[in-house]
Design an enzyme around this catalytic site. Sequence first.
Site, mmCIF file in Angstrom:
data_model
loop_
_atom_site.group_PDB
_atom_site.id
_atom_site.type_symbol
_atom_site.label_atom_id
_atom_site.label_comp_id
_atom_site.label_asym_id
_atom_site.label_seq_id
_atom_site.Cartn_x
_atom_site.Cartn_y
_atom_site.Cartn_z
ATOM 1 C CE LYS A 43 43.871 -19.531 54.311
ATOM 2 N NZ LYS A 43 42.848 -20.529 54.642
ATOM 3 C CB THR A 44 43.939 -22.836 59.268
ATOM 4 O OG1 THR A 44 43.959 -22.804 57.837
ATOM 5 C CG2 THR A 44 43.021 -23.953 59.726
ATOM 6 C CD GLN A 46 48.153 -16.907 49.098
ATOM 7 O OE1 GLN A 46 48.294 -18.091 48.783
ATOM 8 N NE2 GLN A 46 48.150 -16.514 50.358
#
Length: 688
Positions: A33-34, A252
């Site tokens: 994702k980063t 999460q």
Amino acid sequence: MQEILNKLNESQKEASSHIDGAMLILAGAGSGKTKTITTRLAYLIGVVGIDPANTLTLTFTNKAANEMRSRALKLLGEGRNFTPLLCTFHKFGLLFLKFYIDRLGRKNNFIIIDTDDKKRILKSFESAIPTSTLSNEISNYKNSLFSVDDVLKNANFLNVEREKGDFYQKVAQIYKKYEEYLWANNLVDFDDLLVLTYKILDADEALADEISNRYKYIMVDEYQDTNDLQYKLLRKLCKSHENICVVGDDDQSIYGWRGAKIDNILNFKDQFSNVKMIRLEENYRSTTPILRAANELIDHNRNRLGKSLKSTIGSGDEIEIMESIDESAEAAKIAKKIKTLLSQGVKAPDIAILYRINALSRSLEEWLNKEQIPYKMVGGVKFYERAEIKDIISYLRLVTNQNDDFSLRRIINRPKRGLGNVSLAKLEKIAFEAQISLFEATQILDENDEAFSKKVRQSLIEFGANLKELATLDSVYSLIDKLEAKFGIKKYYESLPDGAERAANIDEFYALIKDQIKQNPSFELEEFLNELTLTSEADGISDEMISIMSVHASKGLEFKHLFVIGLEEGFFPLIGDGSDIEEERRLAYVAITRAKRNLSLSYALSRFYKGQRTRLNKSRFLSEAGLIQGSLVIEESGDFKKGDLVKHKIFGIGRVSAVTKIKKEQKLTINFAGNVKEIMSSFVTKAV
């Protein structure tokens, strides 16, 4: 620049090249994702040609912000003399308030206080209520946008089912005193950074339009961790457009106890128009057996958007299930396994032990010490919260802002110079009558002032003169040296029983400042001190030891060899009033997906806990993950339960007295200060 997309998979590429309109990137654990966020930022600036000043990327930790900034600038290449605004929510609030807090009648040289400072202020009010309880209640009020008047008005009703009588009236009175103290001393706590920012934007539509037009492309990382206030603030920032991209993982979302609302990510597609949703499901972290268990486990949750992680690594070792007779046997087994791994050349930072309840760490620590295995307990006292460091920070704050009465009060008698509470009270009286700061009060004392004894008077005059001299220094290097020469802080702490460790901390802090100056020619001490207050709690893991920590503390980390202990009913998952089985399951999902290659899940047949030995059953999560045979545990669904405090836009605050299931929703019987109503659950929100 177009080549920056070539290193991405198809889903990442689609997300990174999206330009206008709302988008939800549902990013599974270890799915890059980063990389996707930073590539999209670089794409907007470097390919599309968006002005960096029109972008805003918000994160939850300074560490994440710094990493993303570094990656984005690397993708954009050299020769660019601009930096897009990429920071935490709270840093954005700080920057905003520096420009606009005057609209609340406040001065922009306010001081940010941290949690420890907040608790010291609350403790000074001498309430019988524990300071940590007061701190949490006030934080809940602020994040729910409850003013002092709101709390005072509802205090009587809030006590209806509370055993401690007038608990909420007392909290309300402390809240009032606390807010008055912050205002009088021009202080801002962490919650205020967002609360005050929102209040300013909410009260001024033209300013909200201006800010929204300035930041035309907004990205938010870890969106599942946002609370109601952060959502409302984002709505203000998107007032003139819907170019908002949020990245997160509903599976999460583990900070419900801290105010995070999973509804923000679950309902995103309904809160903005024409939302594009992209799932990142290719996992670059874990092997297939680990992801198979994680997928099977989380599939038992009802409130999720749905996705399934696929390993790009492929097959690996099966997950190990460890059974032990008790907690001591469990810790001994794990310590011996870790010792074997270390002897085989595995590096200590690649190993970690996780637990759901902090109390389970005791036997672990005992056995790690027996086996002489160095370990770091993540979540101990943070460096910048140590007394000696906070004292130096207070001195430096006072040098940069001599109106900072709060910092002066902290260090006026550190090191001890005979200036106790009585002397301070007299100095405060002088300052109050002259309408000046405490520091300025030290400047108008003369040798014949009879309010103080000769010794105290001389100490105050010398204290003020030394601070004034430090404030005239141009070099921060000189300031550090003179600070020690004038006040002897390090010498004072060296005289204490644990003086060597404290002195080493002080040396490290001074070295940090000097290193910052070397790295940044435009270093400014005030900005540096503000950054310290915002420093993340997750940035202190040693490279020389294994890590032991709670599952909450492990969020965002990964380890080649991972042990998770305490997988028993009542321990993981926690069961009882206030527990949320779906959040417990998300916690277990987070724990499993921290593992890269080897995962061991451990349970004990009994534990000595809270004063007695208890026989335990294996956690339902082991069978739900397809790892052992087990019977299905039937759960009650629903977000609301009897006893919850809720808020209705018309009736105000009420308490749920009964819950009835109607199809996919709940009908709640709610007592609004004696006015009992039956309301559908979608029309109320949790109050605190």
